[in-house]
Design a protein around this motif. Structure first.
Motif, mmCIF file in Angstrom:
data_model
loop_
_atom_site.group_PDB
_atom_site.id
_atom_site.type_symbol
_atom_site.label_atom_id
_atom_site.label_comp_id
_atom_site.label_asym_id
_atom_site.label_seq_id
_atom_site.Cartn_x
_atom_site.Cartn_y
_atom_site.Cartn_z
ATOM 1 N N GLY A 298 0.827 -1.202 0.000
ATOM 2 C CA GLY A 298 0.000 0.000 0.000
ATOM 3 C C GLY A 298 0.857 1.247 0.000
ATOM 4 O O GLY A 298 1.912 1.288 0.642
ATOM 5 N N ILE A 299 0.401 2.249 -0.723
ATOM 6 C CA ILE A 299 1.070 3.553 -0.741
ATOM 7 C C ILE A 299 0.086 4.566 -0.169
ATOM 8 O O ILE A 299 -1.085 4.602 -0.572
ATOM 9 C CB ILE A 299 1.481 3.941 -2.179
ATOM 10 C CG1 ILE A 299 2.468 2.914 -2.733
ATOM 11 C CG2 ILE A 299 2.091 5.340 -2.210
ATOM 12 C CD1 ILE A 299 2.827 3.125 -4.195
ATOM 13 N N TYR A 300 0.552 5.371 0.778
ATOM 14 C CA TYR A 300 -0.357 6.243 1.522
ATOM 15 C C TYR A 300 0.144 7.682 1.583
ATOM 16 O O TYR A 300 1.350 7.931 1.590
ATOM 17 C CB TYR A 300 -0.537 5.729 2.953
ATOM 18 C CG TYR A 300 -1.034 4.305 3.036
ATOM 19 C CD1 TYR A 300 -2.362 4.007 2.765
ATOM 20 C CD2 TYR A 300 -0.176 3.267 3.372
ATOM 21 C CE1 TYR A 300 -2.830 2.704 2.840
ATOM 22 C CE2 TYR A 300 -0.635 1.958 3.442
ATOM 23 C CZ TYR A 300 -1.963 1.680 3.174
ATOM 24 O OH TYR A 300 -2.421 0.390 3.237
ATOM 25 N N GLU A 301 -0.829 8.601 1.646
ATOM 26 C CA GLU A 301 -0.554 10.011 1.933
ATOM 27 C C GLU A 301 -1.405 10.404 3.132
ATOM 28 O O GLU A 301 -2.633 10.322 3.067
ATOM 29 C CB GLU A 301 -0.934 10.904 0.757
ATOM 30 C CG GLU A 301 -0.229 10.624 -0.538
ATOM 31 C CD GLU A 301 -0.725 11.542 -1.639
ATOM 32 O OE1 GLU A 301 -0.143 12.635 -1.832
ATOM 33 O OE2 GLU A 301 -1.704 11.169 -2.317
ATOM 34 N N THR A 302 -0.777 10.827 4.209
ATOM 35 C CA THR A 302 -1.515 11.171 5.425
ATOM 36 C C THR A 302 -0.861 12.385 6.086
ATOM 37 O O THR A 302 -0.259 12.280 7.165
ATOM 38 C CB THR A 302 -1.526 9.975 6.404
ATOM 39 O OG1 THR A 302 -1.663 8.756 5.678
ATOM 40 C CG2 THR A 302 -2.666 10.096 7.400
ATOM 41 N N PRO A 303 -0.964 13.559 5.491
ATOM 42 C CA PRO A 303 -0.184 14.715 5.977
ATOM 43 C C PRO A 303 -0.603 15.243 7.347
ATOM 44 O O PRO A 303 0.226 15.390 8.246
ATOM 45 C CB PRO A 303 -0.391 15.760 4.880
ATOM 46 C CG PRO A 303 -1.652 15.353 4.175
ATOM 47 C CD PRO A 303 -1.697 13.861 4.244
ATOM 48 N N GLY A 304 -1.883 15.546 7.525
ATOM 49 C CA GLY A 304 -2.328 16.161 8.772
ATOM 50 C C GLY A 304 -2.147 15.262 9.975
ATOM 51 O O GLY A 304 -1.702 15.694 11.040
ATOM 52 N N LEU A 305 -2.503 13.991 9.828
ATOM 53 C CA LEU A 305 -2.398 13.058 10.944
ATOM 54 C C LEU A 305 -0.938 12.808 11.316
ATOM 55 O O LEU A 305 -0.619 12.586 12.491
ATOM 56 C CB LEU A 305 -3.096 11.746 10.575
ATOM 57 C CG LEU A 305 -3.405 10.762 11.703
ATOM 58 C CD1 LEU A 305 -4.085 11.450 12.871
ATOM 59 C CD2 LEU A 305 -4.265 9.620 11.178
ATOM 60 N N THR A 306 -0.045 12.869 10.335
ATOM 61 C CA THR A 306 1.388 12.727 10.616
ATOM 62 C C THR A 306 1.867 13.853 11.535
ATOM 63 O O THR A 306 2.606 13.630 12.498
ATOM 64 C CB THR A 306 2.196 12.741 9.310
ATOM 65 O OG1 THR A 306 1.779 11.640 8.487
ATOM 66 C CG2 THR A 306 3.693 12.639 9.581
ATOM 67 N N ILE A 307 1.442 15.073 11.252
ATOM 68 C CA ILE A 307 1.823 16.227 12.076
ATOM 69 C C ILE A 307 1.226 16.117 13.473
ATOM 70 O O ILE A 307 1.922 16.316 14.485
ATOM 71 C CB ILE A 307 1.374 17.537 11.387
ATOM 72 C CG1 ILE A 307 2.186 17.761 10.107
ATOM 73 C CG2 ILE A 307 1.500 18.727 12.338
ATOM 74 C CD1 ILE A 307 1.710 18.949 9.278
ATOM 75 N N LEU A 308 -0.047 15.798 13.560
ATOM 76 C CA LEU A 308 -0.716 15.722 14.857
ATOM 77 C C LEU A 308 -0.128 14.626 15.733
ATOM 78 O O LEU A 308 0.046 14.809 16.946
ATOM 79 C CB LEU A 308 -2.217 15.487 14.647
ATOM 80 C CG LEU A 308 -3.002 16.695 14.125
ATOM 81 C CD1 LEU A 308 -4.350 16.256 13.568
ATOM 82 C CD2 LEU A 308 -3.198 17.724 15.227
ATOM 83 N N ARG A 309 0.199 13.495 15.129
ATOM 84 C CA ARG A 309 0.771 12.405 15.916
ATOM 85 C C ARG A 309 2.155 12.780 16.459
ATOM 86 O O ARG A 309 2.481 12.496 17.616
ATOM 87 C CB ARG A 309 0.874 11.130 15.076
ATOM 88 C CG ARG A 309 1.358 9.928 15.870
ATOM 89 C CD ARG A 309 1.287 8.640 15.053
ATOM 90 N NE ARG A 309 1.632 7.491 15.893
ATOM 91 C CZ ARG A 309 2.863 7.053 16.105
ATOM 92 N NH1 ARG A 309 3.888 7.656 15.516
ATOM 93 N NH2 ARG A 309 3.088 6.008 16.889
ATOM 94 N N ALA A 310 2.956 13.453 15.634
ATOM 95 C CA ALA A 310 4.286 13.873 16.080
ATOM 96 C C ALA A 310 4.183 14.827 17.266
ATOM 97 O O ALA A 310 4.938 14.717 18.243
ATOM 98 C CB ALA A 310 5.036 14.536 14.930
ATOM 99 N N ALA A 311 3.230 15.758 17.197
ATOM 100 C CA ALA A 311 3.052 16.721 18.282
ATOM 101 C C ALA A 311 2.558 16.039 19.549
ATOM 102 O O ALA A 311 3.054 16.296 20.659
ATOM 103 C CB ALA A 311 2.066 17.805 17.853
ATOM 104 N N HIS A 312 1.591 15.141 19.412
ATOM 105 C CA HIS A 312 1.015 14.486 20.587
ATOM 106 C C HIS A 312 2.019 13.579 21.277
ATOM 107 O O HIS A 312 2.121 13.558 22.512
ATOM 108 C CB HIS A 312 -0.228 13.688 20.181
ATOM 109 C CG HIS A 312 -0.922 13.050 21.335
ATOM 110 N ND1 HIS A 312 -0.700 11.723 21.696
ATOM 111 C CD2 HIS A 312 -1.815 13.538 22.240
ATOM 112 C CE1 HIS A 312 -1.435 11.434 22.753
ATOM 113 N NE2 HIS A 312 -2.124 12.514 23.105
ATOM 114 N N LEU A 313 2.788 12.826 20.508
ATOM 115 C CA LEU A 313 3.819 11.970 21.095
ATOM 116 C C LEU A 313 4.825 12.777 21.909
ATOM 117 O O LEU A 313 5.243 12.373 22.998
ATOM 118 C CB LEU A 313 4.554 11.218 19.977
ATOM 119 C CG LEU A 313 3.957 9.897 19.497
ATOM 120 C CD1 LEU A 313 4.701 9.406 18.261
ATOM 121 C CD2 LEU A 313 4.008 8.837 20.594
#
Length: 400
Positions: free
Chosen positions: A268-283
């Motif tokens: 699978g090839i994926y694009e998930t820009p917003g969730l990538t940013i939010l997860r980095a901040a929350h972690l």
């Protein structure tokens, strides 16, 4: 005859009422007039469109952010999170119109058949499901994609897949995924121009963008782009800002081989820009606010919860229990994280919290604080007991 419902990734269709659920900007193309006309002809129905974007973000994406969900270390579950949202809408319509059957077009080899059907049975145990891709009469007539393409052409059914784009696309506001066709060979490089949501990181702006994301008890509560005084507080708008910034700077692309619930490996090839940013901040904020041992347990629960979401078990008792445990861990996860987004990467610049376990005076190398260095002698000696014993046993083993 009982009413029946047909569903796909973006729609719910009832024989007497055609109900569609939109959960992303790319769904607009999927819900074009030509497709609606075809649905009306297929179902003999009027079409009702419901905007489920707030539902998707508030009740599915936000819990994923607070739980740091990621499947097999790389997949942020963009498709899997949308499925229980779709299922809830489908069942609501089925109950409203008294439909006894639900039909879906998911294949017999993928995860979506499991996600749709388990969700439907959980929310409406008496519902009956029609799944053509598991009917031998269907898959013998249409053994592959080419036979389906030919049928669609003969009957004037519009398809997003063309000879120039021979792969399957699933899109919602959280992400876009690409699979099948030429991508089934895991050695095949993603073709030029395949990505629809994000900028090529090599062509992304040369000037980074900085934003500050604030969380309240583990859930995003606001976002501010540095240089813009506007503070965005609405959940949908927060996500859209993160999505827009991430997409502009090429964040969130991944190309993986994953393990499907049915036992097959798939690419699978994926694009998930917003969730990538939010997860980095929350972690990052969790590292400031969570106790060390709680964080370890929470990380384990996050892995298990990710598997539940991937496998279509959102409405299971184990998911409810795990979600409750995760929410307990988030009571003190309140604060802000500032990040820089640049050419496909997210860099944390700083973080703050009104209540945290980070004690600057206690940890400082410049101030003694309420810490006695001499106490470390005993701490180290006690921890060294098992290491010494381990070495003693090794030496005995060598001599025998």
């Amino acid at each position: 005859m009982e009413d029946s419902i047909y569903m796909d990734a973006s729609a719910v269709i009832v024989s007497s009422v055609c109900h569609t659920t939109t959960n992303g900007p790319l769904c607009e193309a999927m819900l074009g007039q030509h497709r609606l006309r075809y649905w009306r002809r297929l179902a003999g129905a009027c079409v009702v469109i419901e905007d489920q974007r707030q539902e998707l973000i508030r009740n599915f994406v936000w819990p994923a952010v607070s739980a740091d969900l990621i499947f097999e270390d790389r997949y942020l579950l963009g498709t899997a999170l949308a499925r229980p949202c779709i299922v809830r809408g489908i069942i609501d319509v089925a109950k409203r119109v008294g439909a006894g059957y639900i039909s879906h077009g998911a294949t017999g080899k993928g995860n979506d058949q499991v996600r749709f059907e388990l969700g439907c049975y959980a929310l409406c145990p008496e519902i009956k499901i029609i799944a053509p891709w598991k009917d031998p009469n269907f898959y013998k007539r249409f053994p592959g994609r080419q036979e389906l393409f030919e049928y669609a052409r003969e009957h004037g059914i519009p398809l997003p897949v063309t000879p120039k784009c021979p792969w399957s696309i699933d899109a919602n506001m959280v992400h876009v995924s690409y699979e099948s066709g030429i991508l089934e060979n895991p050695a095949t490089h993603p073709p030029e121009g395949i990505f629809q949501m994000t900028t090529d990181p090599e062509k992304a702006p040369d000037i980074p963008q900085v934003l500050t994301i604030t969380f309240n008890k583990g859930l995003p509560s606001s976002v501010v782009i540095v240089g813009d005084a506007t503070q965005v507080r609405d959940p949908l708008e927060i996500f859209c800002v993160c999505n827009s910034v991430g997409a502009k700077h090429g964040v969130g692309r991944t190309d993986i081989v994953e393990n499907r619930f049915v036992g097959l490996k798939s690419r699978g090839i994926y694009e998930t820009p917003g969730l990538t940013i939010l997860r980095a901040a929350h972690l990052d904020l969790e590292a400031l606010c969570l106790d060390r041992e709680v964080r370890k347990i929470k990380a384990y629960l996050s892995t298990r919860m990710s598997e539940m979401v991937y496998n279509g078990l959102w409405y299971s008792p184990e998911f409810e229990f795990t979600r409750h445990c995760i929410s307990q861990s988030q009571k003190q996860v309140t604060g802000s994280v500032t990040l820089k987004v640049y050419k496909g990467n997210v860099y944390v610049l700083g973080r703050s919290a009104p209540v945290s376990l980070y004690n600057q005076e206690l940890v400082s190398m410049d101030v003694q604080g309420d810490y006695e260095p001499g106490d470390a002698h005993g701490f180290i000696k006690i921890n060294a007991v098992r290491l010494r014993e381990h070495e003693r046993v090794k030496q005995i083993a060598k001599s025998t």
